[in-house]
Design a protein around this motif. Structure first.
Motif, PDB file in Angstrom:
ATOM      1  N   PRO A 117      -6.154  12.297  36.499  1.00  0.00           N
ATOM      2  CA  PRO A 117      -5.139  13.322  36.245  1.00  0.00           C
ATOM      3  C   PRO A 117      -5.339  13.996  34.888  1.00  0.00           C
ATOM      4  CG  PRO A 117      -4.236  11.150  35.833  1.00  0.00           C
ATOM      5  CD  PRO A 117      -5.621  10.949  36.393  1.00  0.00           C
ATOM      6  N   ASN A 118      -4.817  15.189  34.761  1.00  0.00           N
ATOM      7  CA  ASN A 118      -4.788  15.895  33.488  1.00  0.00           C
ATOM      8  C   ASN A 118      -3.516  15.441  32.772  1.00  0.00           C
ATOM      9  OD1 ASN A 118      -5.065  17.698  31.380  1.00  0.00           O
ATOM     10  ND2 ASN A 118      -4.200  19.416  32.541  1.00  0.00           N
ATOM     11  N   VAL A 119      -3.676  14.756  31.641  1.00  0.00           N
ATOM     12  CA  VAL A 119      -2.535  14.229  30.898  1.00  0.00           C
ATOM     13  C   VAL A 119      -2.482  14.908  29.539  1.00  0.00           C
ATOM     14  CG1 VAL A 119      -1.452  12.164  29.942  1.00  0.00           C
ATOM     15  CG2 VAL A 119      -2.761  12.001  32.059  1.00  0.00           C
ATOM     16  N   ARG A 120      -1.315  15.451  29.213  1.00  0.00           N
ATOM     17  CA  ARG A 120      -1.113  16.091  27.903  1.00  0.00           C
ATOM     18  C   ARG A 120       0.119  15.512  27.241  1.00  0.00           C
ATOM     19  NH1 ARG A 120      -0.531  22.193  29.132  1.00  0.00           N
ATOM     20  NH2 ARG A 120       0.241  21.402  31.090  1.00  0.00           N
ATOM     21  N   GLU A 121       0.065  15.439  25.936  1.00  0.00           N
ATOM     22  CA  GLU A 121       1.234  15.049  25.163  1.00  0.00           C
ATOM     23  C   GLU A 121       1.719  16.274  24.400  1.00  0.00           C
ATOM     24  OE1 GLU A 121       0.219  11.771  22.611  1.00  0.00           O
ATOM     25  OE2 GLU A 121       0.174  10.365  24.277  1.00  0.00           O
ATOM     26  N   ILE A 122       2.991  16.609  24.604  1.00  0.00           N
ATOM     27  CA  ILE A 122       3.606  17.737  23.911  1.00  0.00           C
ATOM     28  C   ILE A 122       4.535  17.149  22.851  1.00  0.00           C
ATOM     29  CG2 ILE A 122       5.015  19.807  24.166  1.00  0.00           C
ATOM     30  CD1 ILE A 122       2.359  19.860  25.811  1.00  0.00           C
ATOM     31  N   LEU A 123       4.163  17.296  21.595  1.00  0.00           N
ATOM     32  CA  LEU A 123       4.989  16.770  20.509  1.00  0.00           C
ATOM     33  C   LEU A 123       6.291  17.554  20.413  1.00  0.00           C
ATOM     34  CD1 LEU A 123       2.333  16.122  17.720  1.00  0.00           C
ATOM     35  CD2 LEU A 123       3.434  14.467  19.223  1.00  0.00           C
ATOM     36  N   LEU A 124       7.370  16.825  20.165  1.00  0.00           N
ATOM     37  CA  LEU A 124       8.690  17.445  20.041  1.00  0.00           C
ATOM     38  C   LEU A 124       9.157  17.362  18.592  1.00  0.00           C
ATOM     39  CD1 LEU A 124      10.350  15.851  23.192  1.00  0.00           C
ATOM     40  CD2 LEU A 124       9.417  18.163  22.976  1.00  0.00           C
ATOM     41  N   ASP A 125       9.826  18.401  18.151  1.00  0.00           N
ATOM     42  CA  ASP A 125      10.401  18.407  16.813  1.00  0.00           C
ATOM     43  C   ASP A 125      11.438  17.300  16.719  1.00  0.00           C
ATOM     44  OD1 ASP A 125      11.218  19.123  14.266  1.00  0.00           O
ATOM     45  OD2 ASP A 125      12.428  20.817  14.944  1.00  0.00           O
ATOM     46  N   GLU A 126      11.473  16.633  15.592  1.00  0.00           N
ATOM     47  CA  GLU A 126      12.404  15.527  15.393  1.00  0.00           C
ATOM     48  C   GLU A 126      13.865  15.947  15.566  1.00  0.00           C
ATOM     49  OE1 GLU A 126      12.989  12.749  11.724  1.00  0.00           O
ATOM     50  OE2 GLU A 126      10.855  12.802  12.275  1.00  0.00           O
ATOM     51  N   GLU A 127      14.173  17.167  15.218  1.00  0.00           N
ATOM     52  CA  GLU A 127      15.549  17.681  15.304  1.00  0.00           C
ATOM     53  C   GLU A 127      15.685  18.723  16.416  1.00  0.00           C
ATOM     54  OE1 GLU A 127      18.048  16.486  13.362  1.00  0.00           O
ATOM     55  OE2 GLU A 127      16.559  15.080  12.553  1.00  0.00           O
ATOM     56  N   ILE A 128      15.014  18.525  17.520  1.00  0.00           N
ATOM     57  CA  ILE A 128      15.020  19.504  18.602  1.00  0.00           C
ATOM     58  C   ILE A 128      16.435  19.669  19.167  1.00  0.00           C
ATOM     59  CG2 ILE A 128      14.488  17.879  20.468  1.00  0.00           C
ATOM     60  CD1 ILE A 128      12.536  20.095  21.544  1.00  0.00           C
ATOM     61  N   ASP A 129      16.822  20.919  19.398  1.00  0.00           N
ATOM     62  CA  ASP A 129      18.143  21.168  19.988  1.00  0.00           C
ATOM     63  C   ASP A 129      17.985  21.443  21.481  1.00  0.00           C
ATOM     64  OD1 ASP A 129      17.313  23.832  20.306  1.00  0.00           O
ATOM     65  OD2 ASP A 129      18.564  24.588  18.688  1.00  0.00           O
ATOM     66  N   GLU A 130      19.105  21.572  22.155  1.00  0.00           N
ATOM     67  CA  GLU A 130      19.076  21.704  23.613  1.00  0.00           C
ATOM     68  C   GLU A 130      18.293  22.926  24.069  1.00  0.00           C
ATOM     69  OE1 GLU A 130      22.055  21.667  27.486  1.00  0.00           O
ATOM     70  OE2 GLU A 130      22.910  21.605  25.478  1.00  0.00           O
ATOM     71  N   GLN A 131      18.531  24.081  23.456  1.00  0.00           N
ATOM     72  CA  GLN A 131      17.853  25.305  23.882  1.00  0.00           C
ATOM     73  C   GLN A 131      16.341  25.198  23.701  1.00  0.00           C
ATOM     74  OE1 GLN A 131      19.384  27.859  25.513  1.00  0.00           O
ATOM     75  NE2 GLN A 131      17.284  28.417  25.940  1.00  0.00           N
ATOM     76  N   GLU A 132      15.917  24.655  22.585  1.00  0.00           N
ATOM     77  CA  GLU A 132      14.491  24.494  22.317  1.00  0.00           C
ATOM     78  C   GLU A 132      13.855  23.517  23.317  1.00  0.00           C
ATOM     79  OE1 GLU A 132      11.626  23.471  18.483  1.00  0.00           O
ATOM     80  OE2 GLU A 132      13.793  23.285  18.299  1.00  0.00           O
ATOM     81  N   PHE A 133      14.575  22.432  23.620  1.00  0.00           N
ATOM     82  CA  PHE A 133      14.062  21.462  24.585  1.00  0.00           C
ATOM     83  C   PHE A 133      13.950  22.093  25.973  1.00  0.00           C
ATOM     84  CE2 PHE A 133      14.446  18.001  27.673  1.00  0.00           C
ATOM     85  CZ  PHE A 133      13.413  17.187  27.254  1.00  0.00           C
TER      86      PHE A 133
END
Length: 144
Positions: free
Chosen positions: A5-21
């Motif tokens: 499979p093609n596996v990717r990791e998408i880093l998330l901002d530590e303070e991510i808000d709902e809209q950004e997520f």
């Protein structure tokens, strides 16, 4: 030959808000998704919030949890991305959580107290999916 499979990791901002997520999630699932989970009984507030949208398929004692907790196995068809952030926020307390565009509800019937490996179910059946990394730091995107 085994398909990898093609596996990717998408880093998330530590303070991510709902809209950004939700915006990050929409890059993969524009039309919403299924949220498959085993929701522990101690997440009663979440179960109540989901009330009519959570389709429970089974419930059983969770392994390796003391005192014994009951897990509610089921899914939400989240066409409007109404619940994905709520599940993200609780991902650190829920061990079994998968997002997918594919309807895998029939396969979930194979999950029970002796076999709670939701992730393996998606891998064995080569179903593209997203999981959340430890401490909600990234998304694991698995595509077949």
């Amino acid at each position: 030959m085994e398909y990898v499979p093609n596996v990717r990791e998408i880093l998330l901002d530590e303070e991510i808000d709902e809209q950004e997520f939700v915006n990050t999630f929409n890059k993969f699932y524009k039309q919403g998704c299924y949220i498959y989970a085993i929701i522990p009984e101690y997440e009663q507030e979440l179960l109540e919030e989901l009330a009519s949208d959570f389709n429970e398929l089974n419930k059983f004692p969770l392994p390796r949890v003391f005192p014994r907790e009951i897990g509610h196995l089921g899914y939400v068809k989240d066409n409007l991305n109404k619940y994905i952030f709520e599940f993200y926020l609780r991902s650190t307390t829920m061990d079994h959580l998968v997002f997918s565009e594919t309807d895998a509800t029939e396969l979930l019937k194979n999950i029970n107290k002796k076999n709670v490996h939701i992730y393996k179910l998606f891998e064995i059946n080569r179903i593209s999916h997203i999981t959340i990394g430890p401490d909600g730091q990234w998304l694991n995107v698995v595509e077949y």
